[in-house]
Write an enzyme that holds these catalytic residues in place. Structure first.
Site, mmCIF file in Angstrom:
data_model
loop_
_atom_site.group_PDB
_atom_site.id
_atom_site.type_symbol
_atom_site.label_atom_id
_atom_site.label_comp_id
_atom_site.label_asym_id
_atom_site.label_seq_id
_atom_site.Cartn_x
_atom_site.Cartn_y
_atom_site.Cartn_z
ATOM 1 N N HIS A 232 23.037 4.084 -0.663
ATOM 2 C CA HIS A 232 21.658 4.310 -0.214
ATOM 3 C C HIS A 232 21.301 3.637 1.105
ATOM 4 C CE1 HIS A 232 22.002 4.456 -4.618
ATOM 5 N NE2 HIS A 232 21.380 5.613 -4.447
ATOM 6 N N GLY B 125 6.345 -0.928 0.301
ATOM 7 C CA GLY B 125 6.771 0.288 -0.390
ATOM 8 C C GLY B 125 6.974 1.449 0.575
ATOM 9 N N GLY C 10 3.015 -5.449 -0.667
ATOM 10 C CA GLY C 10 2.533 -4.153 -1.117
ATOM 11 C C GLY C 10 1.084 -4.182 -1.554
ATOM 12 N N GLU D 126 6.467 -2.413 -8.886
ATOM 13 C CA GLU D 126 7.796 -2.797 -8.391
ATOM 14 C C GLU D 126 8.285 -4.206 -8.746
ATOM 15 O OE1 GLU D 126 5.433 -1.445 -6.295
ATOM 16 O OE2 GLU D 126 6.284 0.563 -6.114
ATOM 17 N N SER E 279 -5.896 -3.151 -3.168
ATOM 18 C CA SER E 279 -6.376 -1.953 -2.463
ATOM 19 C C SER E 279 -7.448 -1.217 -3.252
ATOM 20 C CB SER E 279 -5.202 -1.004 -2.201
ATOM 21 O OG SER E 279 -4.595 -0.651 -3.430
ATOM 22 N N ASP E 280 -7.507 -1.491 -4.548
ATOM 23 C CA ASP E 280 -8.495 -0.828 -5.401
ATOM 24 C C ASP E 280 -8.645 -1.651 -6.672
ATOM 25 O OD1 ASP E 280 -5.679 0.786 -5.511
ATOM 26 O OD2 ASP E 280 -6.468 0.468 -7.519
HETATM 27 N N1 HPA Z 1 -1.694 1.254 -10.345
HETATM 28 C C1 HPA Z 1 -0.425 1.078 -9.981
HETATM 29 N N2 HPA Z 1 -0.075 0.681 -8.771
HETATM 30 C C2 HPA Z 1 -1.040 0.461 -7.879
HETATM 31 C C3 HPA Z 1 -2.377 0.613 -8.195
HETATM 32 C C4 HPA Z 1 -2.721 1.023 -9.506
HETATM 33 O O1 HPA Z 1 -3.900 1.183 -9.868
HETATM 34 N N3 HPA Z 1 -3.088 0.320 -7.091
HETATM 35 C C5 HPA Z 1 -2.219 -0.003 -6.120
HETATM 36 N N4 HPA Z 1 -0.959 0.066 -6.588
#
Ligand code: HPA
Length: 237
Positions: free
Chosen positions: A10, A26, A95, A186, A208-209
């Site tokens: 790879h 990622g 990440g 990961e 990020s959320d």
């Molecule tokens: N789930 C899995 N991986 C992620 C998420 C999530 O809500 N947000 C950012 N990476």
């Protein structure tokens, strides 16, 4: 004698192409961003499957960056080949993660001391109980110090590495009760590969959320928020 395992299935880089420390986002485009923004004289050392890997220098230190792709099978392959065939000693995942705990907010930096998982990745080691994938204490200690020097107080604790992004199990609520800080896909495989190879790993994530509040980082803010975790990782490379 040339290493018979190189190139790997790879990675097409040559022996010695990677530095001792590899930053691992990622996304291949984020790998390119890190190389072009921070590294002096970055050289593209791998582009198999578009998984961009670069080696250059950061403040005089030789550093590499290569993408992992998404999920544990993918990071499992790249981290295995880097640790076992390319002589890489440290992999620092940079990440994104979804917040689970109330006190973890969008834009926060979370460092994964450990990584719970629903993955079967660890079954290969033939251990009959529960594994506890954990990071390198040395890298974690350095990363916390580097963050504080930059005026950032990181959240340090457990991550949850999930095999599913779209998930019907309701695991998030149970993990929140256990104090797990954030969900990503990961770190558990990376930590187990590092443990087996006798090497070092750490995941530094930007939230990020948020799984429960539904809050997410506006698109235009994504890059600026992510640079903090990249700078922490480069500082300890
Ligand atoms: N789930 C899995 N991986 C992620 C998420 C999530 O809500 N947000 C950012 N990476």
């Amino acid at each position: 004698m040339a290493n018979p395992n190189i190139p790997t299935p790879h990675i097409t880089a040559k022996e010695g192409d990677f530095a001792r420390t590899v930053l691992m986002p990622g996304d291949p485009l984020r790998s390119q961003f890190i190389a072009k923004t921070y590294l002096t004289d970055p050289v593209l050392v791998n582009n198999t499957r578009g998984v961009q890997g670069y080696t250059g220098t950061y403040r005089g230190k030789r550093v590499s960056v290569m993408a992992s792709g998404m999920g544990m099978p993918s990071i499992g392959i790249y981290s295995y080949e880097l640790y076992n065939y390319y002589g890489v000693e440290n992999i620092i995942r940079v990440g994104t993660a979804g917040g689970l705990c109330d006190n973890v907010k969008v834009r926060d930096i979370v460092m994964g001391m450990s990584a719970y998982t629903n993955s079967n990745f660890g079954r290969q080691f033939g251990f009959d109980g529960q594994l506890a994938p954990c990071c390198s204490f040395e890298l974690l200690e350095k990363a916390v110090a580097a963050a504080r020097k930059m005026g950032i107080e990181p959240n340090v604790g457990a991550l949850y590495s999930s095999d599913t992004f779209y998930d019907e199990s309701g695991a998030g609520g149970k993990l929140k009760k256990l104090g797990v800080l954030a969900i990503e896909m990961e770190s558990a495989a990376l930590y187990l590969n590092a443990a087996r190879a006798g090497k070092n790993a750490l995941a530094i994530c930007t939230i990020s959320d948020h799984v429960f509040t539904g809050e997410s980082l506006p698109a235009q803010e994504r890059q600026t928020s992510f640079t903090q975790m990249m700078e922490i990782a480069l500082e300890i490379a």
